[in-house]
Design a protein around this motif. Structure first.
Motif, PDB file in Angstrom:
ATOM      1  N   UNK A  60      66.035  13.712  28.249  1.00  0.00           N
ATOM      2  CA  UNK A  60      65.144  12.641  28.681  1.00  0.00           C
ATOM      3  C   UNK A  60      63.827  12.688  27.909  1.00  0.00           C
ATOM      4  N   UNK A 118      73.599  11.307  40.652  1.00  0.00           N
ATOM      5  CA  UNK A 118      73.092  12.079  41.783  1.00  0.00           C
ATOM      6  C   UNK A 118      73.852  11.729  43.052  1.00  0.00           C
ATOM      7  N   UNK A 178      59.052   4.906  31.940  1.00  0.00           N
ATOM      8  CA  UNK A 178      59.216   4.399  30.590  1.00  0.00           C
ATOM      9  C   UNK A 178      59.671   2.935  30.587  1.00  0.00           C
ATOM     10  N   UNK A 212      57.501   0.062  28.886  1.00  0.00           N
ATOM     11  CA  UNK A 212      58.014  -0.793  27.815  1.00  0.00           C
ATOM     12  C   UNK A 212      57.856  -2.264  28.164  1.00  0.00           C
ATOM     13  N   UNK A 265      67.431  -0.335  28.222  1.00  0.00           N
ATOM     14  CA  UNK A 265      67.987   1.007  28.021  1.00  0.00           C
ATOM     15  C   UNK A 265      67.472   2.013  29.049  1.00  0.00           C
ATOM     16  N   UNK A 266      66.126   2.165  29.217  1.00  0.00           N
ATOM     17  CA  UNK A 266      65.681   3.099  30.251  1.00  0.00           C
ATOM     18  C   UNK A 266      66.142   2.717  31.648  1.00  0.00           C
ATOM     19  N   UNK A 299      60.590  19.304  39.917  1.00  0.00           N
ATOM     20  CA  UNK A 299      61.231  19.383  38.593  1.00  0.00           C
ATOM     21  C   UNK A 299      62.513  18.559  38.510  1.00  0.00           C
ATOM     22  N   UNK A 300      63.229  18.464  39.646  1.00  0.00           N
ATOM     23  CA  UNK A 300      64.463  17.676  39.628  1.00  0.00           C
ATOM     24  C   UNK A 300      64.163  16.177  39.524  1.00  0.00           C
ATOM     25  N   UNK A 357      69.447   4.097  32.075  1.00  0.00           N
ATOM     26  CA  UNK A 357      69.401   5.544  32.287  1.00  0.00           C
ATOM     27  C   UNK A 357      69.020   5.868  33.729  1.00  0.00           C
ATOM     28  N   UNK A 379      68.192  13.338  45.829  1.00  0.00           N
ATOM     29  CA  UNK A 379      67.738  14.628  45.292  1.00  0.00           C
ATOM     30  C   UNK A 379      66.893  15.337  46.335  1.00  0.00           C
ATOM     31  N   UNK A 428      71.242   8.058  36.332  1.00  0.00           N
ATOM     32  CA  UNK A 428      70.828   9.232  37.092  1.00  0.00           C
ATOM     33  C   UNK A 428      71.095   9.024  38.579  1.00  0.00           C
ATOM     34  N   UNK A 457      69.463  17.445  31.534  1.00  0.00           N
ATOM     35  CA  UNK A 457      69.093  16.029  31.609  1.00  0.00           C
ATOM     36  C   UNK A 457      67.646  15.833  31.166  1.00  0.00           C
ATOM     37  N   UNK A 458      66.750  16.713  31.648  1.00  0.00           N
ATOM     38  CA  UNK A 458      65.343  16.595  31.275  1.00  0.00           C
ATOM     39  C   UNK A 458      65.169  16.835  29.789  1.00  0.00           C
ATOM     40  N   UNK A 469      63.797  11.141  24.547  1.00  0.00           N
ATOM     41  CA  UNK A 469      63.701   9.703  24.636  1.00  0.00           C
ATOM     42  C   UNK A 469      62.248   9.272  24.819  1.00  0.00           C
ATOM     43  N   UNK A 470      61.488  10.168  25.448  1.00  0.00           N
ATOM     44  CA  UNK A 470      60.165   9.823  25.967  1.00  0.00           C
ATOM     45  C   UNK A 470      59.086   9.943  24.909  1.00  0.00           C
ATOM     46  N   UNK A 494      59.173  25.624  35.036  1.00  0.00           N
ATOM     47  CA  UNK A 494      59.077  25.172  36.419  1.00  0.00           C
ATOM     48  C   UNK A 494      60.364  25.467  37.184  1.00  0.00           C
ATOM     49  N   UNK A 495      61.501  25.317  36.488  1.00  0.00           N
ATOM     50  CA  UNK A 495      62.772  25.626  37.140  1.00  0.00           C
ATOM     51  C   UNK A 495      62.853  27.108  37.494  1.00  0.00           C
ATOM     52  N   UNK A 544      60.721  10.033  34.151  1.00  0.00           N
ATOM     53  CA  UNK A 544      60.554   9.727  32.732  1.00  0.00           C
ATOM     54  C   UNK A 544      61.134   8.351  32.415  1.00  0.00           C
ATOM     55  N   UNK A 545      62.391   8.143  32.839  1.00  0.00           N
ATOM     56  CA  UNK A 545      63.032   6.870  32.491  1.00  0.00           C
ATOM     57  C   UNK A 545      62.433   5.714  33.277  1.00  0.00           C
ATOM     58  N   UNK A 563      70.066  19.294  35.809  1.00  0.00           N
ATOM     59  CA  UNK A 563      68.835  18.534  35.658  1.00  0.00           C
ATOM     60  C   UNK A 563      67.990  19.055  34.507  1.00  0.00           C
ATOM     61  N   UNK A 565      62.046  14.932  37.550  1.00  0.00           N
ATOM     62  CA  UNK A 565      61.450  14.603  36.253  1.00  0.00           C
ATOM     63  C   UNK A 565      62.240  13.584  35.433  1.00  0.00           C
ATOM     64  N   UNK A 566      63.568  13.734  35.280  1.00  0.00           N
ATOM     65  CA  UNK A 566      64.269  12.732  34.459  1.00  0.00           C
ATOM     66  C   UNK A 566      64.127  11.319  35.021  1.00  0.00           C
TER      67      UNK A 566
END
Lengths: 218, 242
Positions: free
Chosen positions: B174, A201, A176, A180, A189-190, A165-166, A193, A141, A197, B170-171, B177-178, B135-136, A172-173, B167, A168-169
């Motif tokens: 995501x 990517x 997470x 956990x 599971x995370x 921002x890209x 994920x 990325x 990603x 995706x976010x 889930x969070x 933000x995007x 998060x996972x 993305x 972020x997912x």
């Protein structure tokens, strides 16, 4: 492709600071956190997964603006773009070199820093696995972001605005999964994920990055 | 007459010149009418009291915040595939409008959330994904303003818009889930059994129409100024050459 990879790795080692700098930055960020939130062990254990992931992410960001910029300035990016090797493959090689010089050391160093933050014992394995799954996504990325901003004189700040921002997912996972595991739950599971990603990517972004570089070289 | 005729800047200018006035008037009429109807002629909700009336600003702006990005995605694709300059300029023109809509949705949500949820901000999936969307927008606009050559800027921002869309979606999932949500579910779906009551629904519909028209009018206006700006640059360059 291997030649590009070797060249980039050698540059990273010999120019100094390739391996060391990101690691040192990671260490400092993690050391700063207890000063910010206080030294209580429970609080640290609670925020350790997120703090480690955010630290790794910022350390990854640090060396991104030099990924294509130096090659762009001395003209070797033009040569790489006109070489028989497709530009997408060049980007794979460069992202891989970036991962080996930052993502891999970060992954290996993370458990040690986890001790500093009092990360619960069950989470170390998941921490390493999640970083190993996730950092390639961060590199690729970031390569895309670097490709977008390569023609700009002061692209560094813009690069972080575009790339964070890209991220972020993945964050998060990844965080997470570790969280956990630290709480004694299953983290499969995370983790899956994060792997999703990364694979997605890897499949898509080199093409976007190559398109961006072609535009910038025009 | 095909859609692609609008790709001709001159045609675009002449048509929008005639259209833009009525669109502005209609947008104003819908907004003023809808908001007055909504604010003064609907009953208070039995639990939320008069705070329910912020729905007339919150829901339309949130809807336009997402749809503005969708429009940018479509125009970016048209630019990358068919290279019509008007399309790229429309995407550039829509971004700040979309960003303001996102801010407005976040702000009205905070104003409503303070008395209702007892907090200005909660890390709820919907709120968080709107912050991410903001933000995007920020990154997209920053990239536009950082690059000098207009074609390069259009190309790079289009690529960013495509990748960013992936993305952003995706976010969106995501964060589901969070964290668990505090925000209420959708209550305006056409296929759902239980929706918002008709008393609130009709003025809201007028406000939604008003926001759509306002968005169209603003984007057209901004696109027109971008085209004029481009023409001025062209004239300046020509004079410098001569």
């Amino acid at each position: 492709m291997i030649a590009v990879l070797k060249r980039d790795l050698q540059l990273a080692i010999r120019a100094g600071g390739g391996f060391g700098l990101a690691l040192a930055f990671f260490l400092i960020v993690v050391v700063l956190i207890p000063f910010g939130v206080g030294p209580e062990r429970e609080v640290l254990a609670r925020i350790a997964p997120g703090a480690l992931w955010v630290g790794a992410l910022l350390a990854c960001l640090l060396s991104l603006d030099r990924l294509f910029a130096t090659d762009f300035e001395d003209g070797s990016l033009d040569l790489l773009a006109t070489a028989p090797l497709p530009l997408e493959a060049v980007i794979y090689a460069k992202a891989l070199a970036h991962w080996i010089s930052t993502g891999l050391p970060l992954t290996l160093a993370a458990p040690v820093l986890g001790i500093l933050l009092n990360l619960p014992g069950e989470a170390y394995m998941v921490l390493v696995v999640s970083l190993a799954f996730g950092t390639p996504a961060l590199s690729v990325i970031g390569a895309f972001g670097a490709a977008l901003t390569v023609g700009l004189k002061r692209g560094g700040l813009l690069l972080s605005i575009l790339v964070l921002p890209l991220y972020m997912p993945t964050l998060i996972f990844g965080a997470d999964a570790v969280g956990r595991a630290a709480a004694g739950q299953g983290a499969t599971t995370p983790l899956m994920f994060v792997a999703l990603i990364t694979l997605g990517s890897l499949a898509v972004l080199p093409f976007a990055a190559a398109a961006a570089i072609r535009v910038n070289l025009r | 007459m095909s859609l692609w005729e609008f790709a001709n800047p001159r045609k675009f200018m002449s048509i929008t010149d005639r259209v833009i006035g009525p669109v502005f008037v209609l947008a104003t009429a819908c907004l003023v009418g809808g908001l007055i109807w909504g604010f003064f002629f609907t009953p208070d909700d039995f639990r939320q009291g008069s705070t329910v009336k912020i729905i007339y600003l919150h829901v339309p702006s949130a809807m336009m915040a997402i749809n503005a990005w969708a429009m940018m995605l479509v125009t970016s694709l048209i630019w990358l595939i068919r290279r019509h300059h008007v399309s790229a300029l429309a995407a550039k023109a829509a971004a700040p409008v979309g960003m303001v809509m996102t801010l407005m949705a976040l702000f009205t949500g905070a104003v409503w959330g303070q008395p209702m949820w007892g907090t200005w901000w909660e890390w709820d999936p919907r709120l968080t994904s709107f912050l991410i969307l903001f933000l995007f927008y920020l990154g997209y606009i920053a990239l536009w303003s950082a690059i000098e050559d207009p074609e390069t800027a259009a190309d790079l921002t289009s690529i960013l818009c495509l990748v960013g869309s992936i993305f952003a979606i995706l976010s969106r999932y995501a964060v589901l889930f969070w964290n668990q949500g505090l925000h209420q579910g959708a209550s305006l779906s056409l296929d759902a059994e239980e929706n918002v009551a008709d008393v609130f629904w009709f003025p809201l519909l007028v406000c939604l129409a008003g926001f759509v028209l306002l968005f169209v009018a603003l984007v057209l206006q901004r696109t027109r100024s971008e085209i004029r700006l481009r023409r001025v640059h062209a004239i300046e360059t020509r004079e410098r050459m001569a």
